[in-house]
Motif scaffolding. Structure first.
Motif, PDB file in Angstrom:
ATOM      1  N   VAL A  18      35.078  50.549  47.601  1.00  0.00           N
ATOM      2  CA  VAL A  18      34.326  52.304  47.080  1.00  0.00           C
ATOM      3  C   VAL A  18      34.204  52.182  45.621  1.00  0.00           C
ATOM      4  O   VAL A  18      34.838  52.618  45.194  1.00  0.00           O
ATOM      5  N   THR A  19      33.127  52.509  45.603  1.00  0.00           N
ATOM      6  CA  THR A  19      32.589  52.453  44.082  1.00  0.00           C
ATOM      7  C   THR A  19      31.431  53.565  44.115  1.00  0.00           C
ATOM      8  O   THR A  19      30.754  54.019  44.344  1.00  0.00           O
ATOM      9  N   LYS A  20      32.119  54.831  43.159  1.00  0.00           N
ATOM     10  CA  LYS A  20      31.574  55.775  43.516  1.00  0.00           C
ATOM     11  C   LYS A  20      30.471  56.504  42.326  1.00  0.00           C
ATOM     12  O   LYS A  20      29.572  57.131  42.377  1.00  0.00           O
ATOM     13  N   GLY A  21      30.249  55.112  41.375  1.00  0.00           N
ATOM     14  CA  GLY A  21      28.976  55.045  40.702  1.00  0.00           C
ATOM     15  C   GLY A  21      29.345  56.271  39.335  1.00  0.00           C
ATOM     16  O   GLY A  21      28.059  56.208  38.728  1.00  0.00           O
ATOM     17  N   GLU A  22      30.136  56.317  39.243  1.00  0.00           N
ATOM     18  CA  GLU A  22      30.202  57.950  37.970  1.00  0.00           C
ATOM     19  C   GLU A  22      29.837  57.087  36.371  1.00  0.00           C
ATOM     20  O   GLU A  22      29.374  57.971  35.734  1.00  0.00           O
ATOM     21  N   ASP A  23      30.010  55.371  36.973  1.00  0.00           N
ATOM     22  CA  ASP A  23      29.715  55.039  35.149  1.00  0.00           C
ATOM     23  C   ASP A  23      28.976  53.489  35.501  1.00  0.00           C
ATOM     24  O   ASP A  23      29.218  52.632  35.742  1.00  0.00           O
ATOM     25  N   PRO A  24      27.800  53.844  35.998  1.00  0.00           N
ATOM     26  CA  PRO A  24      26.761  52.658  36.095  1.00  0.00           C
ATOM     27  C   PRO A  24      26.601  52.141  35.635  1.00  0.00           C
ATOM     28  O   PRO A  24      26.528  52.153  34.179  1.00  0.00           O
ATOM     29  N   TRP A  25      26.514  50.298  36.447  1.00  0.00           N
ATOM     30  CA  TRP A  25      26.240  49.645  35.723  1.00  0.00           C
ATOM     31  C   TRP A  25      24.624  48.770  35.705  1.00  0.00           C
ATOM     32  O   TRP A  25      24.614  47.838  34.560  1.00  0.00           O
ATOM     33  N   LEU A  26      23.881  49.252  36.115  1.00  0.00           N
ATOM     34  CA  LEU A  26      22.557  49.226  36.008  1.00  0.00           C
ATOM     35  C   LEU A  26      21.901  49.349  34.846  1.00  0.00           C
ATOM     36  O   LEU A  26      22.223  50.544  34.037  1.00  0.00           O
ATOM     37  N   LEU A  51      36.087  62.725  52.998  1.00  0.00           N
ATOM     38  CA  LEU A  51      35.841  63.097  51.173  1.00  0.00           C
ATOM     39  C   LEU A  51      34.125  62.591  50.974  1.00  0.00           C
ATOM     40  O   LEU A  51      33.521  62.570  49.790  1.00  0.00           O
ATOM     41  N   GLY A  52      33.102  62.166  51.542  1.00  0.00           N
ATOM     42  CA  GLY A  52      31.386  61.955  51.488  1.00  0.00           C
ATOM     43  C   GLY A  52      31.349  60.849  50.945  1.00  0.00           C
ATOM     44  O   GLY A  52      30.636  60.800  50.002  1.00  0.00           O
ATOM     45  N   LEU A  53      32.316  59.419  50.887  1.00  0.00           N
ATOM     46  CA  LEU A  53      32.186  58.829  49.841  1.00  0.00           C
ATOM     47  C   LEU A  53      31.991  56.970  51.717  1.00  0.00           C
ATOM     48  O   LEU A  53      31.845  56.587  51.170  1.00  0.00           O
ATOM     49  N   MET A  54      31.206  57.309  52.178  1.00  0.00           N
ATOM     50  CA  MET A  54      31.230  56.208  53.597  1.00  0.00           C
ATOM     51  C   MET A  54      29.534  55.798  52.620  1.00  0.00           C
ATOM     52  O   MET A  54      29.830  54.888  52.946  1.00  0.00           O
ATOM     53  N   GLU A  55      28.875  56.279  52.402  1.00  0.00           N
ATOM     54  CA  GLU A  55      27.699  55.224  52.032  1.00  0.00           C
ATOM     55  C   GLU A  55      28.312  54.349  50.659  1.00  0.00           C
ATOM     56  O   GLU A  55      27.123  53.861  49.904  1.00  0.00           O
ATOM     57  N   HIS A  56      29.464  55.053  49.790  1.00  0.00           N
ATOM     58  CA  HIS A  56      29.773  54.317  49.173  1.00  0.00           C
ATOM     59  C   HIS A  56      30.522  53.283  49.273  1.00  0.00           C
ATOM     60  O   HIS A  56      31.016  52.249  48.450  1.00  0.00           O
ATOM     61  N   ALA A  57      30.893  52.749  50.095  1.00  0.00           N
ATOM     62  CA  ALA A  57      32.018  51.981  50.627  1.00  0.00           C
ATOM     63  C   ALA A  57      31.841  50.647  51.860  1.00  0.00           C
ATOM     64  O   ALA A  57      30.751  50.853  52.304  1.00  0.00           O
ATOM     65  N   ALA A  91      40.101  59.041  42.566  1.00  0.00           N
ATOM     66  CA  ALA A  91      40.464  57.296  41.956  1.00  0.00           C
ATOM     67  C   ALA A  91      38.601  57.126  41.589  1.00  0.00           C
ATOM     68  O   ALA A  91      37.508  58.030  41.998  1.00  0.00           O
ATOM     69  N   GLN A  92      38.371  56.926  40.466  1.00  0.00           N
ATOM     70  CA  GLN A  92      36.920  56.127  40.308  1.00  0.00           C
ATOM     71  C   GLN A  92      36.166  55.098  41.211  1.00  0.00           C
ATOM     72  O   GLN A  92      35.182  55.178  41.846  1.00  0.00           O
ATOM     73  N   ALA A  93      37.321  53.874  41.437  1.00  0.00           N
ATOM     74  CA  ALA A  93      36.392  52.686  42.267  1.00  0.00           C
ATOM     75  C   ALA A  93      37.976  52.700  43.097  1.00  0.00           C
ATOM     76  O   ALA A  93      38.909  52.136  42.552  1.00  0.00           O
ATOM     77  N   VAL A  94      38.071  51.518  44.235  1.00  0.00           N
ATOM     78  CA  VAL A  94      39.282  52.033  45.376  1.00  0.00           C
ATOM     79  C   VAL A  94      39.079  49.985  45.464  1.00  0.00           C
ATOM     80  O   VAL A  94      37.965  50.360  46.431  1.00  0.00           O
ATOM     81  N   ALA A  95      40.222  50.016  45.762  1.00  0.00           N
ATOM     82  CA  ALA A  95      40.351  48.964  47.612  1.00  0.00           C
ATOM     83  C   ALA A  95      41.673  49.140  47.943  1.00  0.00           C
ATOM     84  O   ALA A  95      42.593  48.973  47.930  1.00  0.00           O
ATOM     85  N   VAL A  96      40.916  49.061  49.230  1.00  0.00           N
ATOM     86  CA  VAL A  96      42.170  48.916  50.052  1.00  0.00           C
ATOM     87  C   VAL A  96      42.027  48.048  51.069  1.00  0.00           C
ATOM     88  O   VAL A  96      41.316  47.447  51.473  1.00  0.00           O
ATOM     89  N   MET A  97      43.171  47.191  50.871  1.00  0.00           N
ATOM     90  CA  MET A  97      43.748  46.390  51.065  1.00  0.00           C
ATOM     91  C   MET A  97      44.224  46.023  52.701  1.00  0.00           C
ATOM     92  O   MET A  97      44.336  47.082  52.863  1.00  0.00           O
ATOM     93  N   LYS A  98      44.208  44.898  53.257  1.00  0.00           N
ATOM     94  CA  LYS A  98      45.438  45.020  54.421  1.00  0.00           C
ATOM     95  C   LYS A  98      45.146  45.968  55.679  1.00  0.00           C
ATOM     96  O   LYS A  98      45.693  46.919  55.625  1.00  0.00           O
ATOM     97  N   VAL A  99      43.669  46.062  55.532  1.00  0.00           N
ATOM     98  CA  VAL A  99      43.472  47.519  56.372  1.00  0.00           C
ATOM     99  C   VAL A  99      43.353  46.765  57.609  1.00  0.00           C
ATOM    100  O   VAL A  99      44.233  48.012  58.683  1.00  0.00           O
ATOM    101  N   GLY A 100      43.069  46.029  58.723  1.00  0.00           N
ATOM    102  CA  GLY A 100      43.707  45.017  60.140  1.00  0.00           C
ATOM    103  C   GLY A 100      43.514  46.573  60.567  1.00  0.00           C
ATOM    104  O   GLY A 100      42.175  47.696  61.041  1.00  0.00           O
ATOM    105  N   ARG A 101      44.617  47.089  61.196  1.00  0.00           N
ATOM    106  CA  ARG A 101      44.480  48.585  62.494  1.00  0.00           C
ATOM    107  C   ARG A 101      44.149  49.277  62.097  1.00  0.00           C
ATOM    108  O   ARG A 101      44.332  50.946  62.803  1.00  0.00           O
ATOM    109  N   HIS A 102      44.965  50.162  60.452  1.00  0.00           N
ATOM    110  CA  HIS A 102      44.167  51.398  59.532  1.00  0.00           C
ATOM    111  C   HIS A 102      43.279  51.890  59.520  1.00  0.00           C
ATOM    112  O   HIS A 102      42.800  52.508  58.847  1.00  0.00           O
ATOM    113  N   LEU A 103      41.991  50.672  59.911  1.00  0.00           N
ATOM    114  CA  LEU A 103      40.066  50.905  59.635  1.00  0.00           C
ATOM    115  C   LEU A 103      40.249  52.601  60.120  1.00  0.00           C
ATOM    116  O   LEU A 103      40.152  53.466  59.032  1.00  0.00           O
ATOM    117  N   PRO A 104      40.573  52.688  61.659  1.00  0.00           N
ATOM    118  CA  PRO A 104      40.061  53.896  61.539  1.00  0.00           C
ATOM    119  C   PRO A 104      40.544  55.340  60.774  1.00  0.00           C
ATOM    120  O   PRO A 104      39.825  56.308  60.794  1.00  0.00           O
TER     121      PRO A 104
END
Length: 233
Positions: free
Chosen positions: A225-233, A188-194, A166-179
């Motif tokens: 999660v926004t990976k910033g592949e197409d920056p909006w700034l 995936l090395g994406l914590m800093e983008h989340a 994916a390029q940008a991600v929304a993970v819904m209904k997190v709850g007990r699935h957080l770990p």
């Protein structure tokens, strides 16, 4: 003459995010119906409480919280039968739906049971996805980016594959699935983008980088999660 059925989106929780149309329809309803947790309160009713008219008939559709589909399907069968009786009596029925009725909304199950016989109007609402983006002050996607929406209960390997592609991600209904979600994003090395949001738009809202989030999360929480592949700034 049959009444009309309305599936009305209420937004993610803040009553001020109800649309003018939603408030008008609720205020004029003969019957107001809403899902409620089995043996518990209704979040949808709490959002709309200020505009439900005195004297309106109320129908609570009790939904069991079970991973099995059969108990919930039986509850929707019973709820649809109650609504059908009101509609055949000529009453207009408004079904309250947190968020948007057709975006992971329980109204879709009533719609499938009633739309062949009755006139139905679906009124869209502000979704939790856009509310969480606003809370994080982070655009969901820019220009040609594709937004992927993933339910938290998805199996771990499948989730990792989806997020990786994916390029940008929304993970819904997190709850007990957080770990599990944290494990996937770390690999995936994406914590800093989340970013993490719980109870968006409510007084108890929390919004922060996922790295700073609590160890446990309520059902009404989301990770963007926004990976910033197409920056909006």
């Amino acid at each position: 003459m049959n009444g009309k059925l309305y599936g009305v989106g209420l937004g993610p929780g803040d009553p001020e995010l109800m649309t003018l149309k939603a408030a008008r329809l609720i205020g004029a309803a003969d019957v107001v119906a809403y899902p409620s947790l089995e043996g518990g309160a209704s979040f949808a009713r709490a959002i709309a409480a200020g505009v439900i008219p005195e004297g309106a008939e109320e129908i609570a559709i009790s939904i069991p919280m079970s991973v099995k589909r059969e108990p919930a399907q039986a509850a929707y069968d019973a709820g649809a039968a109650d609504l059908a009786a009101c509609l055949r009596a000529g009453k207009n029925v408004v079904v309250l739906c947190e968020g948007d009725p057709f975006f992971y909304g329980s109204f879709m199950y009533l719609f499938s049971r009633l739309s062949d016989e009755f006139d139905v109007e679906v009124v869209p609402g502000v979704t939790s996805v856009t509310a969480c983006a606003a809370a994080l002050r982070s655009p969901l996607s820019a220009r040609n980016e594709v937004l992927t929406i993933i339910p938290g209960p998805m199996e771990e390997t499948a989730m990792e594959q989806r997020i990786a592609a994916a390029q940008a991600v929304a993970v819904m209904k997190v709850g007990r699935h957080l770990p599990k979600i944290r494990r996937v994003l770390n690999r995936l090395g994406l914590m800093e983008h989340a970013g993490y949001v719980e109870r968006a738009t409510l007084p108890e809202q929390k919004a922060m980088p996922l790295a700073e989030a609590p160890e446990t999360a309520p059902y009404f929480s989301m990770i963007l999660v926004t990976k910033g592949e197409d920056p909006w700034l």
